[in-house]
Design a protein around this motif. Structure first.
Motif, short mmCIF file in Angstrom:
data_model
loop_
_atom_site.label_atom_id
_atom_site.label_comp_id
_atom_site.label_asym_id
_atom_site.label_seq_id
_atom_site.Cartn_x
_atom_site.Cartn_y
_atom_site.Cartn_z
N ASP A 1 -3.25 -75.01 -21.33
CA ASP A 1 -4.58 -75.25 -20.81
C ASP A 1 -4.89 -74.27 -19.67
N HIS A 2 -3.88 -74.02 -18.85
CA HIS A 2 -4.08 -73.09 -17.74
C HIS A 2 -4.31 -71.66 -18.27
N ALA A 3 -3.60 -71.30 -19.31
CA ALA A 3 -3.79 -69.97 -19.90
C ALA A 3 -5.23 -69.82 -20.41
N ARG A 4 -5.75 -70.88 -21.02
CA ARG A 4 -7.13 -70.84 -21.50
C ARG A 4 -8.10 -70.70 -20.34
N VAL A 5 -7.88 -71.51 -19.29
CA VAL A 5 -8.75 -71.44 -18.11
C VAL A 5 -8.67 -70.06 -17.46
N ARG A 6 -7.45 -69.52 -17.40
CA ARG A 6 -7.27 -68.19 -16.82
C ARG A 6 -8.04 -67.14 -17.61
N ASP A 7 -7.96 -67.20 -18.93
CA ASP A 7 -8.67 -66.23 -19.77
C ASP A 7 -10.18 -66.37 -19.61
N GLU A 8 -10.66 -67.62 -19.54
CA GLU A 8 -12.09 -67.84 -19.35
C GLU A 8 -12.54 -67.30 -17.99
N HIS A 9 -11.68 -67.48 -16.99
CA HIS A 9 -12.01 -66.97 -15.66
C HIS A 9 -12.10 -65.45 -15.67
N ARG A 10 -11.14 -64.81 -16.33
CA ARG A 10 -11.16 -63.35 -16.43
C ARG A 10 -12.40 -62.87 -17.16
N GLN A 11 -12.76 -63.56 -18.24
CA GLN A 11 -13.95 -63.17 -19.00
C GLN A 11 -15.21 -63.33 -18.15
N ALA A 12 -15.29 -64.44 -17.41
CA ALA A 12 -16.46 -64.67 -16.56
C ALA A 12 -16.54 -63.61 -15.45
N THR A 13 -15.37 -63.24 -14.91
CA THR A 13 -15.34 -62.22 -13.87
C THR A 13 -15.84 -60.88 -14.41
N GLY A 14 -15.35 -60.51 -15.57
CA GLY A 14 -15.78 -59.25 -16.19
C GLY A 14 -17.26 -59.26 -16.53
N GLU A 15 -17.73 -60.38 -17.05
CA GLU A 15 -19.14 -60.47 -17.42
C GLU A 15 -20.03 -60.38 -16.18
N ALA A 16 -19.62 -61.06 -15.09
CA ALA A 16 -20.40 -61.00 -13.86
C ALA A 16 -20.46 -59.58 -13.32
N ALA A 17 -19.32 -58.88 -13.36
CA ALA A 17 -19.30 -57.49 -12.89
C ALA A 17 -20.19 -56.60 -13.75
N ALA A 18 -20.16 -56.82 -15.07
CA ALA A 18 -20.98 -56.01 -15.97
C ALA A 18 -22.48 -56.27 -15.74
N ARG A 19 -22.82 -57.56 -15.54
CA ARG A 19 -24.23 -57.89 -15.29
C ARG A 19 -24.71 -57.33 -13.96
N ALA A 20 -23.83 -57.36 -12.95
CA ALA A 20 -24.19 -56.79 -11.65
C ALA A 20 -24.41 -55.28 -11.77
N LYS A 21 -23.57 -54.62 -12.55
CA LYS A 21 -23.71 -53.18 -12.76
C LYS A 21 -25.01 -52.87 -13.49
N GLU A 22 -25.33 -53.68 -14.50
CA GLU A 22 -26.57 -53.48 -15.26
C GLU A 22 -27.78 -53.70 -14.37
N LEU A 23 -27.69 -54.71 -13.50
CA LEU A 23 -28.81 -54.98 -12.58
C LEU A 23 -29.00 -53.80 -11.63
N ALA A 24 -27.91 -53.25 -11.10
CA ALA A 24 -28.02 -52.09 -10.21
C ALA A 24 -28.63 -50.90 -10.94
N ARG A 25 -28.25 -50.71 -12.21
CA ARG A 25 -28.79 -49.59 -12.98
C ARG A 25 -30.29 -49.76 -13.21
N THR A 26 -30.70 -50.95 -13.62
CA THR A 26 -32.12 -51.18 -13.88
C THR A 26 -32.94 -51.12 -12.60
N THR A 27 -32.35 -51.58 -11.49
CA THR A 27 -33.06 -51.50 -10.21
C THR A 27 -33.27 -50.05 -9.81
N GLY A 28 -32.22 -49.23 -9.99
CA GLY A 28 -32.36 -47.80 -9.68
C GLY A 28 -33.39 -47.14 -10.58
N ASP A 29 -33.39 -47.50 -11.86
CA ASP A 29 -34.37 -46.93 -12.79
C ASP A 29 -35.78 -47.36 -12.40
#
Length: 340
Positions: free
Chosen positions: A153-181
């Protein structure tokens, strides 16, 4: 036998004589150009109203494209903002679950290191009968199964946490790009709009007669506002371009020695009641003053007063004025513009 003349002998065949003649002509032309000086280049003719209107139409067409691109960029940024907000919310939830599971896992590890689940060894201690032994083995398997389940169960939670972290970073990067554009498109559109405004200004020429020295023949005030046609044009162009927020005062009957009683001056107010304008309004005043200086020659502007300084068309520079004792008297709350 006849002897050739020295001139014939020096030039040789006709073709050589022709080339030498051209060279001599070229040298002579160059010498004359050097002595007399090159002919002055002709200045570009003053653009006609027809040409200015054509250029204006082209600028407006390009402006529409830029504004459409800016609009699309705004929509893209709004979507990116929503996606980034959802990703951060998902990450916050995943972080809470991850922290709780990490705490439980650490507690399980401590219990295992100190002798198993709390109370488990106490229940099984002293048992020697086969039945009790089987029960102990079954309990041990149960504990191992629980530990395995927790780890999975912890491994699943850990993987979900990693995925959420990566997704948040990607969305923040996309927001910065669109703001600059968006900012880039906005800047381009604003510059295009400024070019359109400049082109509109060029469609207007100050009415009246300009002298050879650049000054203008005075005009009589007219109309219900008692200002000259030249001042009226300047007032209209400034109001249309800068949207002066607190009114424009022009004619004053008081004989103060200035141009107001003559209908040749206007004050473009940036605040009320003698209050110091905001930073944004002070900047608006700077823009009005710069515009007036830029268009002074074409519109017959004689001088500009702003922030206890005066700019005169004859000098072309700013000069500090004496302190007159107040925000309005020192022209901090309005640019004053006088025309010839």
């Amino acid at each position: 036998m006849a002897v050739a003349s020295p001139a014939v002998r020096s030039y040789g065949p006709a073709r050589e004589r022709s080339g030498a003649g051209l060279l001599a002509t070229a040298l002579l032309a160059g010498l004359l150009a050097g002595l007399l000086g090159a002919a002055p280049a002709h200045a570009d003719p003053k653009p006609t109203v027809k040409r200015l209107k054509k250029e204006l139409a082209g600028l407006q067409k390009e402006s529409d494209k830029l504004i459409a691109g800016y609009y699309s960029s705004r929509i893209a940024r709004e979507k990116a903002e929503k996606a980034e907000k959802a990703a951060r919310k998902k990450l916050t939830a995943a972080q809470k679950v991850y922290d709780r599971h990490s705490t439980e896992l650490r507690a399980m590890a401590v219990a295992q290191y100190t002798g198993g689940e709390p109370g488990a060894l106490t229940l099984l201690s002293g048992e020697r009968e086969p039945t009790a032994l089987f029960g102990r083995m079954a309990l041990a398997r149960h504990l191992v199964a629980r530990q395995d389940a927790r780890l999975r169960d912890h491994a699943r939670v850990r993987d979900e946490h990693r995925q959420a972290t990566g997704e948040a970073a990607a969305r923040a990067k996309e927001l910065a790009r669109t703001t600059g554009d968006l900012e880039e498109r906005k800047e381009k559109a604003e510059k295009q709009i400024e070019r359109i405004k400049d082109k509109i200004d060029q469609l207007h020429e100050a009415p009246g007669v300009r002298r050879s020295d650049g000054t203008w023949v005075p005009q009589l005030p007219e109309g219900s506002d008692h200002i000259t046609p030249r001042m009226r044009l300047v007032r209209k162009l400034i109001q249309d371009r800068f949207d002066v927020p607190y009114g424009i005062g022009c004619f004053r009957a008081i004989q103060d020695g200035g141009e107001h009683p003559l209908g040749r001056a206007c004050d473009f107010m940036l605040s009320r009641g003698g209050a110091m304008p905001s930073a944004a309004e002070l900047e608006r005043g700077d823009q009005i003053a710069k515009w007036a200086i830029k268009n002074a020659k074409r519109l017959g502007i004689m001088y500009v007063i702003y922030r206890q300084r005066i700019w005169h068309a004859t000098s072309g520079t700013w000069r500090t004025m004496s302190d007159r004792g107040g925000t309005t008297a020192n022209h901090y709350d309005h640019p004053h513009i006088s025309v010839y």
